[in-house]
Design a protein around this motif. Structure first.
Motif, PDB file in Angstrom:
ATOM      1  N   GLY A   1      48.460 -59.787   9.804  1.00  0.00           N
ATOM      2  CA  GLY A   1      48.625 -59.059   8.540  1.00  0.00           C
ATOM      3  C   GLY A   1      48.765 -60.058   7.400  1.00  0.00           C
TER       4      GLY A   1
ATOM      5  N   PHE B   1      46.871 -64.570  17.012  1.00  0.00           N
ATOM      6  CA  PHE B   1      46.818 -63.539  18.062  1.00  0.00           C
ATOM      7  C   PHE B   1      47.057 -62.197  17.392  1.00  0.00           C
ATOM      8  CE2 PHE B   1      47.765 -67.382  20.292  1.00  0.00           C
ATOM      9  CZ  PHE B   1      47.123 -67.259  21.505  1.00  0.00           C
TER      10      PHE B   1
ATOM     11  N   HIS C   1      45.310 -55.738  17.119  1.00  0.00           N
ATOM     12  CA  HIS C   1      44.192 -54.858  16.753  1.00  0.00           C
ATOM     13  C   HIS C   1      42.846 -55.581  16.954  1.00  0.00           C
ATOM     14  CE1 HIS C   1      47.083 -52.181  14.667  1.00  0.00           C
ATOM     15  NE2 HIS C   1      46.139 -51.268  14.878  1.00  0.00           N
TER      16      HIS C   1
ATOM     17  N   GLY D   1      44.188 -58.068   9.187  1.00  0.00           N
ATOM     18  CA  GLY D   1      44.500 -57.349   7.937  1.00  0.00           C
ATOM     19  C   GLY D   1      45.797 -56.557   8.003  1.00  0.00           C
TER      20      GLY D   1
ATOM     21  N   ALA E   1      46.302 -49.099   7.526  1.00  0.00           N
ATOM     22  CA  ALA E   1      47.181 -48.071   6.948  1.00  0.00           C
ATOM     23  C   ALA E   1      46.756 -47.723   5.524  1.00  0.00           C
ATOM     24  CB  ALA E   1      48.633 -48.530   6.972  1.00  0.00           C
TER      25      ALA E   1
ATOM     26  N   GLN F   1      44.770 -58.856  21.345  1.00  0.00           N
ATOM     27  CA  GLN F   1      45.758 -59.661  22.093  1.00  0.00           C
ATOM     28  C   GLN F   1      47.147 -59.193  21.699  1.00  0.00           C
ATOM     29  OE1 GLN F   1      45.173 -62.328  24.371  1.00  0.00           O
ATOM     30  NE2 GLN F   1      43.183 -61.310  24.302  1.00  0.00           N
TER      31      GLN F   1
ATOM     32  N   VAL G   1      50.657 -59.549  21.961  1.00  0.00           N
ATOM     33  CA  VAL G   1      51.611 -60.541  22.468  1.00  0.00           C
ATOM     34  C   VAL G   1      52.841 -59.795  22.996  1.00  0.00           C
ATOM     35  CG1 VAL G   1      53.096 -62.485  21.838  1.00  0.00           C
ATOM     36  CG2 VAL G   1      50.744 -62.361  20.979  1.00  0.00           C
TER      37      VAL G   1
ATOM     38  N   ILE H   1      54.757 -59.723  13.071  1.00  0.00           N
ATOM     39  CA  ILE H   1      54.180 -58.511  13.688  1.00  0.00           C
ATOM     40  C   ILE H   1      54.512 -57.240  12.899  1.00  0.00           C
ATOM     41  CG2 ILE H   1      54.087 -59.486  16.020  1.00  0.00           C
ATOM     42  CD1 ILE H   1      56.618 -57.747  16.612  1.00  0.00           C
ATOM     43  N   GLY H   2      55.183 -57.380  11.753  1.00  0.00           N
ATOM     44  CA  GLY H   2      55.393 -56.230  10.879  1.00  0.00           C
ATOM     45  C   GLY H   2      56.323 -55.180  11.453  1.00  0.00           C
TER      46      GLY H   2
ATOM     47  N   LEU I   1      46.821 -42.313   9.609  1.00  0.00           N
ATOM     48  CA  LEU I   1      46.117 -43.186   8.652  1.00  0.00           C
ATOM     49  C   LEU I   1      45.197 -44.160   9.390  1.00  0.00           C
ATOM     50  CD1 LEU I   1      49.092 -43.930   6.222  1.00  0.00           C
ATOM     51  CD2 LEU I   1      47.054 -42.562   5.708  1.00  0.00           C
TER      52      LEU I   1
ATOM     53  N   ALA J   1      53.721 -44.265   2.863  1.00  0.00           N
ATOM     54  CA  ALA J   1      52.993 -43.675   3.998  1.00  0.00           C
ATOM     55  C   ALA J   1      52.828 -42.167   3.777  1.00  0.00           C
ATOM     56  CB  ALA J   1      53.726 -43.947   5.302  1.00  0.00           C
TER      57      ALA J   1
ATOM     58  N   GLY K   1      57.520 -61.905   6.854  1.00  0.00           N
ATOM     59  CA  GLY K   1      56.911 -60.605   6.549  1.00  0.00           C
ATOM     60  C   GLY K   1      57.872 -59.459   6.832  1.00  0.00           C
ATOM     61  N   ASP K   2      57.304 -58.284   7.034  1.00  0.00           N
ATOM     62  CA  ASP K   2      58.117 -57.076   7.255  1.00  0.00           C
ATOM     63  C   ASP K   2      59.036 -57.212   8.466  1.00  0.00           C
ATOM     64  OD1 ASP K   2      56.934 -55.970   5.077  1.00  0.00           O
ATOM     65  OD2 ASP K   2      55.966 -54.299   6.128  1.00  0.00           O
TER      66      ASP K   2
ATOM     67  N   ASN L   1      56.579 -55.108   0.973  1.00  0.00           N
ATOM     68  CA  ASN L   1      55.288 -55.052   0.262  1.00  0.00           C
ATOM     69  C   ASN L   1      54.471 -56.310   0.551  1.00  0.00           C
ATOM     70  OD1 ASN L   1      55.926 -57.134  -1.722  1.00  0.00           O
ATOM     71  ND2 ASN L   1      57.408 -55.646  -2.493  1.00  0.00           N
ATOM     72  N   VAL L   2      53.225 -56.278   0.089  1.00  0.00           N
ATOM     73  CA  VAL L   2      52.268 -57.313   0.469  1.00  0.00           C
ATOM     74  C   VAL L   2      52.658 -58.669  -0.117  1.00  0.00           C
ATOM     75  CG1 VAL L   2      49.845 -58.007   0.301  1.00  0.00           C
ATOM     76  CG2 VAL L   2      50.426 -55.615   0.646  1.00  0.00           C
TER      77      VAL L   2
ATOM     78  N   ALA M   1      55.402 -60.264   1.812  1.00  0.00           N
ATOM     79  CA  ALA M   1      54.927 -60.757   3.119  1.00  0.00           C
ATOM     80  C   ALA M   1      54.148 -62.065   2.937  1.00  0.00           C
ATOM     81  CB  ALA M   1      54.059 -59.702   3.790  1.00  0.00           C
TER      82      ALA M   1
HETATM   83  C1  LIG Z   1      50.922 -46.511   4.314  1.00  0.00           C
HETATM   84  C2  LIG Z   1      51.397 -47.798   3.699  1.00  0.00           C
HETATM   85  C3  LIG Z   1      51.069 -48.068   2.370  1.00  0.00           C
HETATM   86  C4  LIG Z   1      51.485 -49.252   1.778  1.00  0.00           C
HETATM   87  N1  LIG Z   1      51.159 -49.490   0.469  1.00  0.00           N
HETATM   88  C5  LIG Z   1      51.506 -50.666  -0.094  1.00  0.00           C
HETATM   89  C6  LIG Z   1      51.112 -50.987  -1.436  1.00  0.00           C
HETATM   90  O1  LIG Z   1      50.483 -50.183  -2.128  1.00  0.00           O
HETATM   91  N2  LIG Z   1      51.469 -52.189  -1.950  1.00  0.00           N
HETATM   92  C7  LIG Z   1      52.185 -53.111  -1.219  1.00  0.00           C
HETATM   93  O2  LIG Z   1      52.452 -54.208  -1.710  1.00  0.00           O
HETATM   94  N3  LIG Z   1      52.574 -52.831   0.058  1.00  0.00           N
HETATM   95  C8  LIG Z   1      52.247 -51.637   0.628  1.00  0.00           C
HETATM   96  N4  LIG Z   1      52.638 -51.364   1.915  1.00  0.00           N
HETATM   97  C9  LIG Z   1      53.455 -52.345   2.641  1.00  0.00           C
HETATM   98  C10 LIG Z   1      52.594 -53.516   3.167  1.00  0.00           C
HETATM   99  O3  LIG Z   1      51.433 -53.027   3.773  1.00  0.00           O
HETATM  100  C11 LIG Z   1      53.413 -54.346   4.138  1.00  0.00           C
HETATM  101  O4  LIG Z   1      54.622 -54.741   3.498  1.00  0.00           O
HETATM  102  C12 LIG Z   1      52.665 -55.598   4.591  1.00  0.00           C
HETATM  103  O5  LIG Z   1      51.432 -55.248   5.176  1.00  0.00           O
HETATM  104  C13 LIG Z   1      53.505 -56.408   5.584  1.00  0.00           C
HETATM  105  O6  LIG Z   1      52.764 -57.498   6.030  1.00  0.00           O
HETATM  106  P1  LIG Z   1      53.077 -58.177   7.448  1.00  0.00           P
HETATM  107  O7  LIG Z   1      52.051 -59.233   7.632  1.00  0.00           O
HETATM  108  O8  LIG Z   1      54.504 -58.535   7.526  1.00  0.00           O
HETATM  109  O9  LIG Z   1      52.873 -57.009   8.526  1.00  0.00           O
HETATM  110  P2  LIG Z   1      51.622 -56.065   8.861  1.00  0.00           P
HETATM  111  O10 LIG Z   1      50.730 -55.856   7.714  1.00  0.00           O
HETATM  112  O11 LIG Z   1      52.218 -54.885   9.505  1.00  0.00           O
HETATM  113  O12 LIG Z   1      50.823 -56.905   9.943  1.00  0.00           O
HETATM  114  C14 LIG Z   1      51.357 -57.119  11.224  1.00  0.00           C
HETATM  115  C15 LIG Z   1      50.220 -57.431  12.170  1.00  0.00           C
HETATM  116  O13 LIG Z   1      50.754 -57.771  13.445  1.00  0.00           O
HETATM  117  C16 LIG Z   1      50.006 -57.140  14.448  1.00  0.00           C
HETATM  118  N5  LIG Z   1      50.864 -56.989  15.626  1.00  0.00           N
HETATM  119  C17 LIG Z   1      51.908 -56.148  15.790  1.00  0.00           C
HETATM  120  N6  LIG Z   1      52.462 -56.327  16.996  1.00  0.00           N
HETATM  121  C18 LIG Z   1      51.758 -57.312  17.599  1.00  0.00           C
HETATM  122  C19 LIG Z   1      51.853 -57.963  18.851  1.00  0.00           C
HETATM  123  N7  LIG Z   1      52.803 -57.640  19.751  1.00  0.00           N
HETATM  124  N8  LIG Z   1      50.943 -58.923  19.170  1.00  0.00           N
HETATM  125  C20 LIG Z   1      49.975 -59.282  18.275  1.00  0.00           C
HETATM  126  N9  LIG Z   1      49.861 -58.689  17.058  1.00  0.00           N
HETATM  127  C21 LIG Z   1      50.742 -57.741  16.733  1.00  0.00           C
HETATM  128  C22 LIG Z   1      49.590 -55.812  13.830  1.00  0.00           C
HETATM  129  O14 LIG Z   1      48.469 -55.271  14.484  1.00  0.00           O
HETATM  130  C23 LIG Z   1      49.289 -56.234  12.394  1.00  0.00           C
HETATM  131  O15 LIG Z   1      47.956 -56.650  12.253  1.00  0.00           O
HETATM  132  C24 LIG Z   1      52.246 -50.183   2.532  1.00  0.00           C
HETATM  133  C25 LIG Z   1      52.571 -49.910   3.861  1.00  0.00           C
HETATM  134  C26 LIG Z   1      52.160 -48.728   4.444  1.00  0.00           C
HETATM  135  C27 LIG Z   1      52.518 -48.444   5.873  1.00  0.00           C
END
Ligand SMILES: Cc1cc2nc3c(=O)[nH]c(=O)nc-3n(C[C@H](O)[C@H](O)[C@H](O)COP(=O)(O)OP(=O)(O)OC[C@H]3O[C@@H](n4cnc5c(N)ncnc54)[C@H](O)[C@@H]3O)c2cc1C
Length: 382
Positions: A5, A25, A28, A32, A38, A67, A69, A89-90, A114, A137, A275-276, A283-284, A287
């Motif tokens: 992500g 790794f 999905h 992204g 989402a 993959q 993990v 992993i969010g 979604l 969401a 990240g999350d 938010n993005v 992260a």
């Molecule tokens: C519906 C929705 C709308 C949103 N709208 C906005 C917005 O308008 N603006 C904004 O700034 N933020 C928005 N957000 C929040 C934003 O998307 C997140 O804060 C951001 O994507 C977090 O990034 P991240 O990399 O921490 O996690 P994520 O984006 O969740 O990425 C985590 C990645 O880890 C992968 N993963 C999970 N578990 C495993 C595992 N065991 N092994 C390998 N891979 C794994 C997942 O498949 C995913 O690709 C929104 C969120 C949602 C749900």
């Protein structure tokens, strides 16, 4: 990197720039994270996202998809194979509302809904959709369901001003035809032949302020019901505690991962997180900020010195306002008319024209330069 992500992609980008070999790794089939699976197409066209990810791939980052993990490959294997591991992993564990009727056909959590639409898969959506929740969401589900031809009612237990969703998104959903019921929380989902037929809501009133700075909703005796055939539960996303526990990582009481706020190291040596996963659903830009910080810290640990500044551009601001200040007003993106945009998943807000972009770029944004406490800048807002 575990997770592709915004946090994982940003860390991968910087670590590749710093000259490291990077492998991502990703559970999905594509990178992204939430941005790919989402956020709906009408808000973030996937072709734009794919281009950004391609730039990272071209830096030499190796992506391993499908993959998971913890299931397909274990953290101990990563520990043995890599010098450092960044966990990002969010929050893909969806909260659930425990109510009578959630077992009925037609009740679904927001993320799989979604995700199904984002993957172009058929989703079993009825004509009358009730959405429980007030975050992004919920609103993304509402606007997506409208584009699928449904009538949509969003049910939220507090007031409009308390909704965590982006305000402009709530307004856009309303313009597109979504109905909102505030100060109501779900009481029971009623069914017929195993499928959703209606939802009962209990009216709430607001009590004392809670830890979130908002007033706590308290259920009253008043019950309302309305007919619907789909109920989407959008009541929050959380960290996968089982993954963390099975990986030997400590979790905080709040449910997010324990980490060192300066280095982003977890309770397990060599493992960083961001990240999350550590902030909770956020938010993005947050992260991405964690991804960049993790890359700097990992590089320092591996190289034994703080080198990141050498590679990153240095910005120096002086206290001189521009000689000529642009009098241009602030420009905003151009939304398509609500009636038109709700008919398709086409991008709902069009970008600035070339002329507007140039004007916007030449506006003075140096509100930080002050004389006697008053901004020197003359740029007009709005
Ligand atoms: C519906 C929705 C709308 C949103 N709208 C906005 C917005 O308008 N603006 C904004 O700034 N933020 C928005 N957000 C929040 C934003 O998307 C997140 O804060 C951001 O994507 C977090 O990034 P991240 O990399 O921490 O996690 P994520 O984006 O969740 O990425 C985590 C990645 O880890 C992968 N993963 C999970 N578990 C495993 C595992 N065991 N092994 C390998 N891979 C794994 C997942 O498949 C995913 O690709 C929104 C969120 C949602 C749900």
């Amino acid at each position: 990197m575990v997770g592709g992500g915004p946090a994982g992609l940003t860390a991968a980008f910087y670590l590749a720039l710093f000259g490291h070999e990077v492998t991502v790794f990703e559970a999905h089939s594509e990178a992204g994270g939430m941005l790919r699976f989402a956020l709906p197409e009408y808000r973030l066209p996937k072709a734009v996202l794919a281009k950004e990810i391609e730039l990272i791939r071209r830096l030499g980052v190796n992506f391993l998809f499908n993959q998971n993990v913890g299931a397909d490959i274990h953290l101990n294997d990563l520990d043995a194979q890599f010098d450092a591991v960044f966990l990002s992993i969010g929050t893909w564990k969806e909260a659930w509302v425990y109510l009578p009727g959630t077992e009925l056909k037609g009740v679904m959590p927001a993320l799989p809904f979604l995700e199904g639409v984002a993957k172009n898969e058929p989703v079993a959506l009825g004509r009358r959709v009730a959405i429980i929740g007030g975050g992004n969401a919920a609103i993304d589900s509402a606007r997506t369901a409208l584009r699928k031809g449904a009538t949509v009612t969003v049910i939220y237990r507090r007031e409009r001003k308390d909704m965590p969703a982006i305000r402009e998104e709530v307004e856009a959903a309303e313009q597109e035809g979504a109905h909102f019921v505030f100060l109501a929380s779900p009481h029971r989902i009623m069914g017929e032949n195993g499928s959703v037929k209606a939802i009962e809501m209990v009216k709430t009133r607001l009590g004392e302020f809670d830890g979130s700075g908002r007033r706590r909703p308290i259920s009253t005796e008043e019950i309302q019901s309305f007919k619907c055939d789909t109920v989407i539960l959008a009541v929050g996303e959380a960290v996968d505690r089982d993954f963390c526990k099975a990986s030997g990582l400590s979790i905080k009481e709040s449910g997010t991962l324990e980490y060192d706020r300066y280095t982003l190291e977890t309770s397990r040596d060599k493992f960083y997180a961001g990240g999350d996963l550590i902030s909770g659903a956020s938010n993005v830009s947050n992260a991405m900020g964690y991804g960049k910080k993790a890359a700097r810290n990992i590089d320092q640990r591996l190289m034994g010195e703080a080198r990141a500044q050498e590679f990153l551009p240095q910005f120096e601001y002086d206290q001189t306002p521009p000689a000529q200040v642009s009098e241009s007003r602030r420009h905003h993106p151009h939304p398509l008319p609500a009636k038109e945009r709700v008919k398709s998943f086409q991008e709902a807000e069009l970008a600035l024209t070339c002329e507007e972009a140039l004007e916007e770029a030449s506006r003075c944004l140096r509100c930080d330069i002050r004389e006697n406490g008053i901004p020197v800048s003359h740029a007009k807002e709005k």
